[in-house]
Design a protein around this motif. Structure first.
Motif, PDB file in Angstrom:
ATOM      1  N   ARG A 155       9.327  22.912  27.090  1.00 29.10           N
ATOM      2  CA  ARG A 155       7.906  23.058  26.770  1.00 29.10           C
ATOM      3  C   ARG A 155       7.368  21.729  26.261  1.00 29.10           C
ATOM      4  O   ARG A 155       7.971  21.053  25.453  1.00 29.10           O
ATOM      5  CB  ARG A 155       7.677  24.164  25.755  1.00 29.10           C
ATOM      6  CG  ARG A 155       8.697  24.329  24.644  1.00 29.10           C
ATOM      7  CD  ARG A 155       8.836  23.135  23.741  1.00 29.10           C
ATOM      8  NE  ARG A 155       9.862  23.297  22.748  1.00 29.10           N
ATOM      9  CZ  ARG A 155      10.148  22.340  21.862  1.00 29.10           C
ATOM     10  NH1 ARG A 155       9.535  21.179  21.885  1.00 29.10           N
ATOM     11  NH2 ARG A 155      11.094  22.526  20.980  1.00 29.10           N
ATOM     12  N   PHE A 156       6.238  21.415  26.823  1.00 34.41           N
ATOM     13  CA  PHE A 156       5.581  20.156  26.504  1.00 34.41           C
ATOM     14  C   PHE A 156       4.110  20.403  26.200  1.00 34.41           C
ATOM     15  O   PHE A 156       3.289  19.541  26.404  1.00 34.41           O
ATOM     16  CB  PHE A 156       5.740  19.182  27.683  1.00 34.41           C
ATOM     17  CG  PHE A 156       7.176  18.834  27.954  1.00 34.41           C
ATOM     18  CD1 PHE A 156       7.758  17.746  27.309  1.00 34.41           C
ATOM     19  CD2 PHE A 156       7.956  19.613  28.801  1.00 34.41           C
ATOM     20  CE1 PHE A 156       9.092  17.428  27.536  1.00 34.41           C
ATOM     21  CE2 PHE A 156       9.296  19.294  29.030  1.00 34.41           C
ATOM     22  CZ  PHE A 156       9.859  18.204  28.396  1.00 34.41           C
ATOM     23  N   PHE A 157       3.806  21.601  25.717  1.00 31.99           N
ATOM     24  CA  PHE A 157       2.378  21.902  25.558  1.00 31.99           C
ATOM     25  C   PHE A 157       1.836  21.605  24.164  1.00 31.99           C
ATOM     26  O   PHE A 157       0.655  21.354  24.027  1.00 31.99           O
ATOM     27  CB  PHE A 157       2.034  23.336  25.990  1.00 31.99           C
ATOM     28  CG  PHE A 157       2.762  24.425  25.278  1.00 31.99           C
ATOM     29  CD1 PHE A 157       2.245  24.941  24.096  1.00 31.99           C
ATOM     30  CD2 PHE A 157       3.937  24.948  25.794  1.00 31.99           C
ATOM     31  CE1 PHE A 157       2.902  25.960  23.449  1.00 31.99           C
ATOM     32  CE2 PHE A 157       4.597  25.955  25.136  1.00 31.99           C
ATOM     33  CZ  PHE A 157       4.087  26.473  23.954  1.00 31.99           C
ATOM     34  N   SER A 158       2.676  21.602  23.144  1.00 30.38           N
ATOM     35  CA  SER A 158       2.129  21.289  21.819  1.00 30.38           C
ATOM     36  C   SER A 158       3.226  20.993  20.831  1.00 30.38           C
ATOM     37  O   SER A 158       4.252  21.667  20.799  1.00 30.38           O
ATOM     38  CB  SER A 158       1.296  22.465  21.290  1.00 30.38           C
ATOM     39  OG  SER A 158       0.936  22.225  19.945  1.00 30.38           O
ATOM     40  N   ASP A 159       3.012  19.988  20.003  1.00 25.88           N
ATOM     41  CA  ASP A 159       3.963  19.717  18.931  1.00 25.88           C
ATOM     42  C   ASP A 159       3.839  20.751  17.806  1.00 25.88           C
ATOM     43  O   ASP A 159       4.684  20.799  16.908  1.00 25.88           O
ATOM     44  CB  ASP A 159       3.832  18.285  18.388  1.00 25.88           C
ATOM     45  CG  ASP A 159       2.426  17.742  18.445  1.00 25.88           C
ATOM     46  OD1 ASP A 159       1.487  18.529  18.682  1.00 25.88           O
ATOM     47  OD2 ASP A 159       2.239  16.525  18.246  1.00 25.88           O
ATOM     48  N   ASN A 160       2.800  21.584  17.867  1.00 28.42           N
ATOM     49  CA  ASN A 160       2.715  22.683  16.907  1.00 28.42           C
ATOM     50  C   ASN A 160       3.714  23.794  17.204  1.00 28.42           C
ATOM     51  O   ASN A 160       3.978  24.650  16.369  1.00 28.42           O
ATOM     52  CB  ASN A 160       1.315  23.303  16.924  1.00 28.42           C
ATOM     53  CG  ASN A 160       0.317  22.441  16.178  1.00 28.42           C
ATOM     54  OD1 ASN A 160       0.648  21.787  15.210  1.00 28.42           O
ATOM     55  ND2 ASN A 160      -0.916  22.451  16.655  1.00 28.42           N
ATOM     56  N   ALA A 161       4.219  23.809  18.419  1.00 23.83           N
ATOM     57  CA  ALA A 161       5.144  24.871  18.814  1.00 23.83           C
ATOM     58  C   ALA A 161       6.580  24.560  18.412  1.00 23.83           C
ATOM     59  O   ALA A 161       7.439  25.435  18.443  1.00 23.83           O
ATOM     60  CB  ALA A 161       5.057  25.078  20.333  1.00 23.83           C
ATOM     61  N   ALA A 162       6.822  23.326  18.028  1.00 27.32           N
ATOM     62  CA  ALA A 162       8.182  22.901  17.694  1.00 27.32           C
ATOM     63  C   ALA A 162       8.683  23.595  16.434  1.00 27.32           C
ATOM     64  O   ALA A 162       7.888  24.024  15.597  1.00 27.32           O
ATOM     65  CB  ALA A 162       8.207  21.380  17.486  1.00 27.32           C
TER      66      ALA A 162
END
Lengths: 333, 333, 333, 333
Positions: free
Chosen positions: D2-9
């Motif tokens: 996944r490369f959609f958001s650093d908030n998802a990390a």
């Protein structure tokens, strides 16, 4: 034969004449030659350099003053019965963006340093509690009492000591000064007042009140707030003219004296029925419901004020001949 | 010889006379017999049941209307050059408690459904983006263009389809209707307008504008907001009287026609210099700096409008004899 | 040996473990699988369809609830000693854009229909006075009293009759339900509550409280307000997980019972010193200054509560062995 | 993949461990020993005396900063694509009580003194127009560009000359500093920045961001605003601990470098497809719809960014082995 509100009174001829006089081409908003005279005219009246802004209502004047003295997260100490607390539909909260009115107690809607300290001393100095930033007093009070210069100065000293701003709601400032017989500066800036809502509409004006800043720099941001609140009339000269006409020859003071005199007539007739001393143009009477009805049956119009009380207000234009019949009727109750 | 603003014009005699006529005792605030006539008088004018509130300024009318149509977390689509966006010091943001103006583009400060869609269609329907709740258009526009009933209806249809409120800033509504020759209902409620700021001050009034709700229930909370904003005059009859005097015999429309006629005189003289079609009382000219100076040297007063443009505004009271010299001077440039 | 605040307590292991469990890739904000479970989990708990939002603090939950129930020009009836009135630095005023807290009186910070009517009945139904739109009660109250289902229902009936919203500040809701032994729905939606601030942080949580709407549609605009207030955590799963962990096996209720049991230990020891009945995890004692000092000298930490009183708060993690010494010390005073 | 958001990390282990370490009894709110270390720790990092406040979100940090720098009637210059303008649901307007965002243009969401002057120079210095009071820039920008110290200083000089506050939204400050290789003070206070939203959550944190004031006195009123906004966590030590863990051994910088390195991998593979230079952890690609689909078919997750573009975000925890397959897939398009 109406005694229910000085807002119901007509406008004096001097004010109407002034409207006709300024009915010529001039600059829009407050750039006209009359609006530009206000600072000077009120500085002369108060004996110190002030900034004076016309606004359309007393509520607007009060709210702008409080917004100048208190941040959104702060509090304003006022009497529980203050107009700003009970009769302005939350206007102070709107203009200050949610500052809190911290209500104090006292007879006749009058504050004292002790009453104020009773509110502010228990406030913990931490971020959980709204910290006081200003005090607002009403002169004459909502019950027709006048603060003397000494009484205001005592509050002014407290305000200064606690770094609080001091606002005076002067919806009936003329009546207070007429009663006190003092210089208008004595009961305002010399006593520590920072901003005054100087009322003219109840006193014979039409649609202009004055907001006076004794700390002139407070006016700077207020000019933006006035515009932003939709209060900046596009033809401001018709507001400025009203104020100048009322200052001319101290007409404001003459009107205040006249209304006070009428109230004293009623006060003399009322005797023990008085709820508060009569120091302005309002008379609060103890009357039973049937007594109130009998006065109304004679054609006198007024508001009940809670249970067992009536409020009688004398307007600038009511002369003795118009008031005497009510005085007689009260005496005859 | 001033052409810089219709706000600088004097007040018409009918309005001044009306002030004298209501200068009698009556009830305070908006309880008087004249204020109570406004709903009926404007309902008659528009041919539908409306609620009509007096307010002191157009900025107040606009802001109250937007607060009725948009929550604090919402957005209002308007033209980038709209008065509410660039000339009201954030009043819409104040009254709506921080709603966002979503600016659209279009020649002559005029919006179209396409221009509005270009703003609202890209807005993601999630909580991170301010969602549109209303549209505001100005008729006549800030550049003197009139929206036709069909043009308004096209926007009204879009508003309805997207569940957006529709406000019309009618600071120069009289000029627009005078130009269009239509019934005032055709360009407002019949075309989907929910609220109208109906301007009178620029058009010969003194200190009263009308806020018209075509969705009458929108007035309910607005009455509280009007008070809370310090806009509820204590002697409201002096505002109501102005509006009623302007409606009497369609004086508002006559004034609009007169001002438009004057603008057409200038437009004819201006020819290719016109920046926008002249459909109201404003004329925007291409003039070089030295040309503007030469006009001023002849005694004509007006504002520059950016670089290389001038704005000329005709007021309700300027007749041909006063305008002809400027027309001639423009033609002679 | 600290008894000054349940906010000072550590976080329970179940909550910490839950943080580790959700420490995997998922969607941002509240789109993750745990946040999406909240509506269902709380609907199961309350036995009705609710909307449940995580927020970082109880002040945020309270303020969002009030903003959903009261317009900027309205008022919220609450107890004078309510947390929203005295300990949130004006947060309700901020979130509601200046609504007014209308304070009522009552022993133990507890409201009754009579106490509420004493506040709202005198309010004139006109635009000059802030009209009530909601009531807020705290369960357990700021003084540790629990409203029974019947007591809440009596207020709920009044709210319904007057068309007022009803909010419950449940910072110590767990303690109240533990004391009452009722179903959580009995003291909320079945009794007329529209919105509940359901506290978890004082009760063993770390940084997540729940805002529960029993009128689910109230959540719609609240989602925008939550984002707009900077409360929408970008990694929401770490808040949702805390709430789910506390619901698992009714851990929240077990913690509430444990803290209450500790408070009862102290209450038994305190006897006549109790200022209020002990129905939650707070104990208010009459103690002279020297008595308070002697307790502190023994290592017990707590807040004075005005003059001559002390507040002792038991946290979810304090067991009998930790509390018994204080109980003995109080008994020995 | 996944490369959609650093908030998802997920959250880094150092932060989770820190939560466990502070899981002991301490004082509530921000009185605990860890919260009290923040001023010192960030002062050490920046090489000057700062005030540092934890807040739960970047939106809260940004909004509190702007409220400290701009009055309700003022304006904040920012890029049209700034997060505060398009992705915070009007939070700046909420916290500032309606200040206006004055949007400027520039490639890559980057402002320059010229772009700012193009916005503020045409503003008339009168009460009708919102006056600028602050500038807000984002570093790294919303399109992953880093402002150099010189670029910030040029804006800082303009801000100082015009008496405007300067705020930096540093949601990806770590990535910017990692790219620039400068001291964090060089690109902030030494370049004229007054307040910084220092982001940690996207960079491996859980629920704490830092608001840094380089003009320490700005923190005073902000402490009240933080409480009033419901942002003052009752167990603040769990936020403070996260920030301290990220500062320890410059973990924040290591994470920023790691994410940037991953982005560079993709940038090398993307070649001419790059929309913007890659100076942080975001990569914007020109890709046709079918190309985007083919990448998604391979299991790569990312957001479309308008038509024909895709945004790829690398998180702190993604290492080369995880990124290489996407780089290869892009190269193979």
């Amino acid at each position: 034969m109406r005694f229910f509100s000085d807002n119901a009174a007509p406008v004096c001829s001097e004010v109407l004449d002034a409207l006709a006089r300024v009915n010529v081409l001039d600059t829009a908003y407050d750039g006209d030659r009359w609006s530009q005279q206000l600072d000077g005219a009120f500085s002369d009246l108060f004996g110190t350099a002030v900034r004076a802004l016309w606004v359309p209502t007393g509520t607007a004047a009060n709210s702008l003053a409080l917004a100048a003295l208190c941040p959104p997260h702060g509090g304003v100490v006022c009497h529980r019965d203050a107009h700003i607390n009970v009769d302005e539909c939350g206007a102070p909260e709107f203009y200050t963006h949610g500052a809190k009115l911290l209500t104090a107690e006292g007879p006749g809607a009058k504050l004292t340093p002790d009453a104020i300290r009773a509110v502010i001393d228990p406030i913990r100095n931490d971020v959980h509690q709204v910290q006081p930033h200003a005090i607002s007093i009403t002169n004459a009070t909502e019950y027709g009492l006048a603060y003397t210069p000494d009484e205001v100065a005592a509050i002014g000293d407290l305000a200064k000591a606690r770094e609080l701003g001091l606002h005076m709601d002067g919806a009936r400032f003329a009546n207070a000064v007429a009663h006190l017989g003092c210089h208008p500066g004595d009961v305002t800036w010399r006593a520590g007042v920072d901003a005054l809502s100087f009322g003219f509409v109840k006193n014979g004006g039409m649609s202009a009140e004055a907001l006076i800043f004794f700390q002139p720099e407070l006016a700077d941001a207020t000019l933006y707030r006035r515009k932003r609140a939709g209060l900046l009339a596009s033809k401001g000269r018709y507001l400025a003219a009203q104020l100048l006409a009322m200052l001319e020859g101290d007409l404001w003071l003459a009107h205040g004296r006249a209304a006070n005199a009428g109230a004293r007539l009623l006060a003399l007739a009322a005797g023990d029925r008085l709820v508060h001393p009569v120091e302005a143009n309002e008379v609060f009477l103890k009357v039973r419901a049937e007594e109130a009805e009998s006065l109304r049956a004679l054609g006198f119009d007024f508001y009940d004020w809670g249970v067992g009380e009536a409020r009688l207000v004398i307007s600038w234009d009511q002369r003795e001949a118009a008031i005497r019949p009510l005085a007689d009727a009260i005496a005859a109750l």
